[in-house]
Design an enzyme around this catalytic site. Structure first.
Site, mmCIF file in Angstrom:
data_model
loop_
_atom_site.group_PDB
_atom_site.id
_atom_site.type_symbol
_atom_site.label_atom_id
_atom_site.label_comp_id
_atom_site.label_asym_id
_atom_site.label_seq_id
_atom_site.Cartn_x
_atom_site.Cartn_y
_atom_site.Cartn_z
ATOM 1 C CD1 TRP A 130 35.528 34.119 -21.999
ATOM 2 C CD2 TRP A 130 33.958 33.215 -23.314
ATOM 3 N NE1 TRP A 130 34.543 35.051 -22.186
ATOM 4 C CE2 TRP A 130 33.569 34.523 -22.982
ATOM 5 C CE3 TRP A 130 33.129 32.454 -24.141
ATOM 6 C CZ2 TRP A 130 32.378 35.089 -23.442
ATOM 7 C CZ3 TRP A 130 31.955 33.015 -24.600
ATOM 8 C CH2 TRP A 130 31.589 34.320 -24.251
ATOM 9 C CG ASP A 211 35.188 30.594 -29.490
ATOM 10 O OD1 ASP A 211 34.994 31.490 -30.335
ATOM 11 O OD2 ASP A 211 34.945 30.744 -28.273
ATOM 12 C CE LYS A 246 36.320 39.781 -27.854
ATOM 13 N NZ LYS A 246 36.124 39.943 -26.448
HETATM 14 C C1 LMR Z 1 36.394 38.372 -22.305
HETATM 15 O O1 LMR Z 1 36.681 37.189 -22.154
HETATM 16 O O2 LMR Z 1 36.744 39.247 -21.524
HETATM 17 C C2 LMR Z 1 35.592 38.775 -23.513
HETATM 18 O O3 LMR Z 1 35.380 37.704 -24.356
HETATM 19 C C3 LMR Z 1 34.342 39.490 -23.171
HETATM 20 C C4 LMR Z 1 33.280 38.618 -22.572
HETATM 21 O O4 LMR Z 1 32.147 38.661 -23.045
HETATM 22 O O5 LMR Z 1 33.551 37.911 -21.602
#
Ligand code: LMR
Length: 397
Positions: A130, A211, A246
């Site tokens: 992420w 996570d 979510k």
């Molecule tokens: C995403 O990856 O799109 C979500 O987890 C929202 C975010 O805060 O980035």
């Protein structure tokens, strides 16, 4: 003091959200940020949430400070949801949790906690991970390194390489793992692969930080927690960061949890005191509203069942969307194999197209996704899949 500042680039995900909002084209499609949408493109408030909120309005008696732990009932119920109410580590009282402002708040608490107890720890994240993981851990002063994870060419895991890399990680380091619905690849570890990673964590001695932002979006609430539960059976110490954004659709309420597992109940008490100190130094105490909603739902068998049903609707829709897109691409005569999208789990997959093709999709077809070609599957709908598949067919031609 501020004159010499230069502007920060827009966040790759949130910046895209803003750009999408400004686009006036009627046929625009948002495959950017990871939020659930129904077939009409709307992010609904779950019915169970509405009911729990009403209950809270009717029964709340005070707005007095809640304390750094947040709501004890929420903490108890969210740990049971993650670890399973029968888990041996819960029975042994080796787990302590705090409510946090969302999953990101939880990760930041974990990051500051690690920095305090092991200032030189390296935090190992999957390649890719992420986008915000790296900035967040670096902001806490930690060194971030990556281990191999997703094979972009073959659309699968680089599992042997991942094992080999984690086999070199030092005892003082932390390894971040995604519990399920890997963000951004949608490529999850199988239970057998989790077993291997858990054994490795034990022999190698690193601390796992899991996570779990999408529990219930992959295969189901319990299935998605397989790795979390197995890890907690296997190692002495671990950290779990979870999010209710979510699965409860509580995005803007900012509610998540940070749980620590220690070797004994006594060690967990001491560890918890450090965690609470860290919380106090960041934001003092978490907001209470989201936690109150979640604890009302999880604490009532009727509301919990309704939540599980509503969660299944979201999960099924995402899975159906995966099939919808793959079939539509076939219908458009696309010969490139996109079948992997149907094998992957959760909110995201990489389309596997180039940044310039992503750019063309945005400029010429009003289709928004992050540069890496990560698509948020929930943004696909019956009324836009034709436009989406035609546009993809055109740009990859
Ligand atoms: C995403 O990856 O799109 C979500 O987890 C929202 C975010 O805060 O980035």
């Amino acid at each position: 003091m501020f004159e010499t500042l230069s502007p920060m680039p827009a966040d790759p995900i949130l910046g895209l959200m803003a750009k999408y909002r400004q686009d006036n084209r009627a046929n625009k499609i948002d495959l950017g940020v990871g939020v659930y949408k129904d077939d009409a493109g709307h992010t609904p408030i779950l019915d169970c949430v509405k009911r729990a909120e009403q209950h809270r309005i009717d029964t709340e008696e005070s707005k007095v400070y809640i304390g750094p732990t947040g709501s004890p009932l929420f903490n108890e119920l969210i740990a049971e949801l993650a670890f399973g109410s029968e888990h041996s580590a819960l029975a042994a009282k080796r787990i302590r949790s705090v409510s946090t402002p969302g999953g990101t708040g939880s990760l930041r608490v974990a990051a500051d906690f690690i920095k305090r107890i092991k200032p030189n720890a390296v935090i190992w994240v999957s390649d890719p991970t992420w986008a915000n993981h790296i900035g967040l851990f670096e902001a806490a002063g930690l060194t971030v390194k990556t281990y191999p994870y997703y094979d972009y060419d073959n659309k699968c895991l680089k599992f042997d390489e991942m094992l080999a890399a984690l086999g070199q990680v030092s005892t003082d380091d932390v390894v971040l793992l995604h519990a399920c619905c890997h963000n951004p690849s949608g490529m999850d570890l199988t239970p057998a692969q989790w077993d291997s990673i858990c054994s490795l964590a034990k022999t190698q001695g690193f601390t796992p930080l899991i996570d779990m932002a999408y529990q219930g979006f992959g295969d189901g609430v319990d299935q998605d927690a397989y790795g979390v539960r197995k890890m907690a059976e296997t190692v002495n110490d671990m950290i779990l960061c979870s999010s209710c954004s979510k699965n409860f659709g509580l995005y803007r309420e900012r509610i998540g949890a940070c749980s620590i597992l220690a070797k004994t109940s006594e060690a967990a008490d001491i560890t918890y005191s450090v965690l609470l100190y860290v919380v106090r130094c960041i934001y003092s105490m978490p907001p209470a509203h989201g936690a109150a909603i979640v604890e009302t739902i999880l604490g009532s068998s009727e509301l919990k069942q309704q939540w599980l049903d509503e969660l299944k609707v979201m999960r099924d829709r995402i899975n159906d969307n995966r099939a919808l897109l793959v079939n539509k691409l076939l219908e458009k005569g696309v010969t490139r194999d996109f079948g992997f999208i149907q094998e992957q789990k959760g909110m995201f997959s990489f389309l596997g197209i180039t940044p310039s093709q992503v750019d063309t999709l945005q400029k010429e077809h009003a289709i928004y996704m992050v540069d890496s070609s990560r698509i948020s599957i929930a943004g696909i709908a019956n009324n836009n899949v034709d436009h989406l598949a035609s546009a993809i067919a055109q740009v990859i031609k």
